[in-house]
Design a protein around this motif. Structure first.
Motif, PDB file in Angstrom:
ATOM      1  N   ALA A 105     106.737 -13.020 -10.001  1.00 28.81           N
ATOM      2  CA  ALA A 105     105.866 -12.079 -10.703  1.00 28.81           C
ATOM      3  C   ALA A 105     106.554 -11.463 -11.921  1.00 28.81           C
ATOM      4  O   ALA A 105     105.887 -11.048 -12.875  1.00 28.81           O
ATOM      5  N   GLU A 143     105.821 -13.968 -14.925  1.00 29.20           N
ATOM      6  CA  GLU A 143     104.464 -14.340 -15.302  1.00 29.20           C
ATOM      7  C   GLU A 143     104.102 -13.635 -16.602  1.00 29.20           C
ATOM      8  O   GLU A 143     104.403 -12.462 -16.791  1.00 29.20           O
ATOM      9  N   ASN A 144     103.444 -14.344 -17.477  1.00 27.53           N
ATOM     10  CA  ASN A 144     103.059 -13.769 -18.762  1.00 27.53           C
ATOM     11  C   ASN A 144     101.547 -13.649 -18.811  1.00 27.53           C
ATOM     12  O   ASN A 144     100.869 -14.432 -19.467  1.00 27.53           O
ATOM     13  N   ASP A 145     101.007 -12.687 -18.082  1.00 28.13           N
ATOM     14  CA  ASP A 145      99.561 -12.508 -18.011  1.00 28.13           C
ATOM     15  C   ASP A 145      99.078 -11.779 -19.256  1.00 28.13           C
ATOM     16  O   ASP A 145      99.385 -10.595 -19.452  1.00 28.13           O
ATOM     17  N   PRO A 146      98.311 -12.445 -20.125  1.00 23.69           N
ATOM     18  CA  PRO A 146      97.839 -11.775 -21.339  1.00 23.69           C
ATOM     19  C   PRO A 146      97.055 -10.496 -21.058  1.00 23.69           C
ATOM     20  O   PRO A 146      97.089  -9.553 -21.859  1.00 23.69           O
ATOM     21  N   GLU A 147      96.367 -10.446 -19.914  1.00 26.95           N
ATOM     22  CA  GLU A 147      95.542  -9.277 -19.607  1.00 26.95           C
ATOM     23  C   GLU A 147      96.371  -8.032 -19.299  1.00 26.95           C
ATOM     24  O   GLU A 147      95.839  -6.928 -19.254  1.00 26.95           O
ATOM     25  N   LEU A 148      97.658  -8.215 -19.068  1.00 25.98           N
ATOM     26  CA  LEU A 148      98.522  -7.072 -18.771  1.00 25.98           C
ATOM     27  C   LEU A 148      99.444  -6.715 -19.931  1.00 25.98           C
ATOM     28  O   LEU A 148     100.195  -5.746 -19.856  1.00 25.98           O
ATOM     29  N   SER A 149      99.376  -7.493 -21.007  1.00 30.31           N
ATOM     30  CA  SER A 149     100.345  -7.323 -22.095  1.00 30.31           C
ATOM     31  C   SER A 149     100.178  -5.992 -22.827  1.00 30.31           C
ATOM     32  O   SER A 149     101.125  -5.512 -23.453  1.00 30.31           O
ATOM     33  N   ALA A 196      95.663  -8.946 -25.364  1.00 28.77           N
ATOM     34  CA  ALA A 196      95.437 -10.228 -24.687  1.00 28.77           C
ATOM     35  C   ALA A 196      95.141 -11.327 -25.700  1.00 28.77           C
ATOM     36  O   ALA A 196      95.628 -12.461 -25.575  1.00 28.77           O
ATOM     37  N   GLU A 207      98.373 -12.288 -27.433  1.00 28.56           N
ATOM     38  CA  GLU A 207      99.242 -13.062 -26.546  1.00 28.56           C
ATOM     39  C   GLU A 207      98.817 -14.531 -26.549  1.00 28.56           C
ATOM     40  O   GLU A 207      99.652 -15.438 -26.627  1.00 28.56           O
ATOM     41  N   ARG A 208      97.521 -14.766 -26.483  1.00 28.71           N
ATOM     42  CA  ARG A 208      97.036 -16.148 -26.438  1.00 28.71           C
ATOM     43  C   ARG A 208      97.238 -16.840 -27.790  1.00 28.71           C
ATOM     44  O   ARG A 208      97.568 -18.026 -27.845  1.00 28.71           O
TER      45      ARG A 208
END
Length: 390
Positions: A193, A196-202, A224, A227-228
């Motif tokens: 965890a 992980e590079n979750d865009p929704e949490l950036s 987000a 990030e993408r």
């Protein structure tokens, strides 16, 4: 120790990994570049056990890294040893979706042995092995080929010293009975965890003034999107749009794409190009942040209050005293946020109230907040003393 020539051949790598798979541990390091990319560009991998060491060229066309990656992430019988290994682990995670396990980090181990919270590798090698490292190749462009002998020797030296250093540190940990102190820290480092590079949490990494849900909702959507964009183009986030510019747009959204030309930090071309259009579409679709997503306030933890803040300060002083007494890094015993939660009345879910941390610090912290422990000055030193209520 046998030092192999630079490995650029799949068969040679497979043979090396087959031998290393029989070792109790391997020391691992990587060289990478990430100044101009989103994803770190892996340029060199160094690995060693007690008998042999090698550098591997992952940029060599056709080189099959599968035996090495299998050794690192799937072989539970071999301990993987790093120093300050978070970035090395991130690279392995990006390649495999897994983290090396089991692992051991000598920087974390040094915390349990009283060598500070973030001792550098050079200082660690000097203090344990009496070797002053040559830092001349530290700023090498590792992506440029060919690498010369000095660069390769420098890189391999990191794991040869690490393979010598690790058994010594392990023995000291066993003698002091502190080896078990590190289990939780090592598992935390190995937790996928973390990588992980979750865009929704950036959006949570970006500083912004205010707590309006509509502003934070726009920030979340913009972050987000950035990030993408950065991932797809393999560019650093800041090359797409800088944090401060994004926060400004979230707080003061432009009314039209043409207004992007007036935004400080953006190229005027955004007023008419595709990326500017995509940004405006993201802004138009953004929704206010939900109540359950709202970040905690930055001032004080809920329920802490002025008196609780003073208690938290006393707990931090107690932590410094205790860490000094047992010669361990304070952060290994407890973190500031834990102390604030304890001062606010929380008594469950705090690592410092469990296992060895409770024995070494947590029980004293509880005694302090319950009025059973006080500070005193003895022989010119600040120390702890039990009160009559104990």
């Amino acid at each position: 120790m046998q030092i192999h020539p630079l490995i650029e051949d799949s068969d040679a790598l497979a043979d090396l990994c087959a031998r290393l798979a029989k070792s109790p541990f391997v020391a691992v390091d990587t060289e990478f570049m990430r100044e101009n990319t989103y994803w770190p560009e892996l340029c060199l991998i160094q690995i060693a056990d007690a008998n042999e060491a090698a550098a591997i060229d992952p940029m060599r066309e056709g080189l099959d890294l599968s035996p090495l990656l299998d050794l690192l992430v799937d072989n539970e019988d071999v301990l993987k040893v790093f120093h300050a290994g978070a970035q090395d682990i991130e690279i392995v995670y990006n390649l495999t979706g897994k983290t090396p396990h089991p692992l051991f980090d000598t920087q974390i181990a040094a915390m349990a042995l009283g060598q500070g919270e973030q001792i550098g590798y050079s200082n660690l090698v000097d203090s344990w092995l009496g070797i002053a490292l040559d830092k001349g190749a530290r700023f090498t462009d590792w992506a440029r080929r060919p690498l010369d002998k000095r660069q390769i020797d420098y890189a391999i030296g990191d794991v040869t010293h690490l393979s010598t250093l690790f058994p010594k540190m392990l023995e000291r940990l066993r003698k002091t009975g502190r080896g078990g102190w590190l289990d939780q820290e090592m598992e935390r480092l190995a937790d996928p965890a973390n990588y992980e590079n979750d865009p929704e949490l950036s959006w949570k990494r970006i500083r912004i003034v205010g707590r309006k849900p509509e502003v934070l909702g726009r920030l979340k959507s913009l972050a987000a999107w950035r990030e993408r964009e950065a991932q797809n183009k393999n560019l650093p986030r800041g090359r797409i749009i800088k944090d401060e510019t994004m926060a400004d747009i979230a707080a003061h959204p432009p009314r039209s794409q043409a207004d992007l030309a007036k935004v400080r930090g953006l190229s005027p071309a955004w007023a008419g190009n595709d990326i500017g259009g995509r940004l405006m579409a993201i802004l138009g679709a953004a929704e206010p942040l939900r109540p359950d997503e709202m970040p905690p306030r930055d001032d004080k933890k809920p329920g802490l209050g002025k008196e609780g803040a003073l208690v938290a300060d006393l707990l931090k002083l107690l932590l410094k005293i205790r860490a000094r007494e047992i010669n361990v890094a304070a952060r290994l015993l407890a973190r500031s946020e834990e102390l604030e939660l304890l001062a606010a009345g929380q008594r469950t879910g705090l690592p410092m109230l469990e296992d060895w941390r409770f024995d070494q610090f947590g029980q004293d912290a509880l005694a302090l907040v319950e009025g059973k422990l006080a500070f005193a000055v003895l022989d010119g030193k600040l120390c702890m003393t039990r009160t009559g209520e104990a």
